[in-house]
Design an enzyme around this catalytic site. Sequence first.
Site, PDB file in Angstrom:
ATOM      1  CG  HIS A 164      -1.819   1.167   1.188  1.00 34.44           C
ATOM      2  ND1 HIS A 164      -3.163   1.053   1.470  1.00 34.44           N
ATOM      3  CD2 HIS A 164      -1.737   2.375   1.104  1.00 34.44           C
ATOM      4  CE1 HIS A 164      -3.787   2.138   1.384  1.00 34.44           C
ATOM      5  NE2 HIS A 164      -2.868   3.135   1.245  1.00 34.44           N
ATOM      6  CG  HIS A 222      -0.677   7.091  -0.890  1.00 32.78           C
ATOM      7  ND1 HIS A 222      -1.800   7.363  -1.570  1.00 32.78           N
ATOM      8  CD2 HIS A 222      -0.891   6.164   0.134  1.00 32.78           C
ATOM      9  CE1 HIS A 222      -2.548   6.732  -0.819  1.00 32.78           C
ATOM     10  NE2 HIS A 222      -2.162   6.107   0.238  1.00 32.78           N
ATOM     11  CE  LYS A 268      -7.841   2.149  -0.750  1.00 25.82           C
ATOM     12  NZ  LYS A 268      -6.668   3.213  -0.425  1.00 25.82           N
ATOM     13  CG  HIS A 308      -9.727   4.425   3.309  1.00 25.02           C
ATOM     14  ND1 HIS A 308      -8.469   5.192   3.411  1.00 25.02           N
ATOM     15  CD2 HIS A 308     -10.611   4.724   4.392  1.00 25.02           C
ATOM     16  CE1 HIS A 308      -8.484   5.773   4.437  1.00 25.02           C
ATOM     17  NE2 HIS A 308      -9.686   5.825   4.969  1.00 25.02           N
ATOM     18  CG  HIS A 368      -4.949   2.089   5.671  1.00 30.03           C
ATOM     19  ND1 HIS A 368      -6.191   1.996   5.912  1.00 30.03           N
ATOM     20  CD2 HIS A 368      -4.799   2.758   4.480  1.00 30.03           C
ATOM     21  CE1 HIS A 368      -7.012   2.836   5.046  1.00 30.03           C
ATOM     22  NE2 HIS A 368      -5.979   3.363   4.223  1.00 30.03           N
ATOM     23  CG  ASP A 419      -1.483   4.778   4.009  1.00 28.70           C
ATOM     24  OD1 ASP A 419      -1.556   5.212   2.853  1.00 28.70           O
ATOM     25  OD2 ASP A 419      -2.433   5.135   5.163  1.00 28.70           O
TER      26      ASP A 419
END
Length: 342
Positions: free
Chosen positions: A16, A18, A99, A138, A172, A244
């Site tokens: 995970h 970004h 996602k 999420h 997460h 994350d």
Amino acid sequence: MPSTNQITLNAPLDMHLHLRDGEMLENIAKESARTFSAAIVMPNLVPPVSTKEEVTAYKTRIMNAVGSETFTPYMTLFFKPGYDKAFLASVKDDITAIKLYPAGITTNSEGGVSGFDVEELRPALDAMAELDIPLCVHGETNGFVMDREAEFVSIYEKLASAFPKLKIIMEHITTKASVDALDRFENLYATITIHHLLITLDDVAGGMLQPHLFCKPIAKRPEDREALLKMALAGHPKVMFGSDSAPHPKHAKEACGCAAGVFTAPIALQLLTELFEKNSAPLENLQAFVSGNAQKIYTIKVPQKTVILEKKAFHVPADYKGVVPMYAGETLAYSIKEVRHG
Ligand code: NCD
Ligand code: ZN
């Protein structure tokens, strides 16, 4: 893991991550690519990655930013209920997962899902199950901030029982409630971050406010952290490491209206090693948590990379090209000694 001077990790994976776009991507992509073999790359750009063209173009930009490092970005699309089977079949080979964000719940998630009506979601989720495309979620409602994830567990349960062939990854996770849900459904899995294994809300807001520890989902209570820690240290086969790591420019974090996201990419493996050692957890459990479990859950083949860490102080830089990492200015017990490709 006994106290040791050196440990070796094979093909670490960040399930995970970004990586952003533009200048930020250029600045931070190597911080993951240097030590991780591969990562699941989140699609919450502006606008979100939601077409075949967008996902392939974004992958090219990532590969350019990564340069000569051995690193595979596993691409994702931003879930939209309107995705049909023909579209999903056409994009299947370009992505590793999709996602799902509840609308407006976190950074750049405005176009996400509201309502979670099973019949509305059925065509897309049935097609994903059939095509074996995992759904990353999420999992937060828009309720009271400390209760959002626990409230979302009933939605996970609804989805897991309505789509038993769909692999659902609770992203997460931060609560004991989510850990408990993992055992109830065969098709539920989870990622856990390093910061949620290390901190509670006390570290974020118990003293002077720590903007660089502020993220979604917010860190929770000590008993929640303990439940996560137990799963990770055991190398439980349903949990995977997902950092994350979510970089924001310093001015967006140290601001009135602080952006959510903790930047951990360059220190994640050092922190994980220290954590497993401190808790005397076996090295094979760390290996399972950072790579083996994800390979089985996602049925992926990963690029070979060997990372050797040594017990030697690592001073965390104040910033990485304008992005402040977790524990900036502090000293960690382990350093990256060597990375071997192949
Ligand atoms: C993430 C981001 O900045 O994109 N922020 C965060 O606090 N984790 C989005 C997300 O994963 O929620
Ligand atoms: Zn994220």
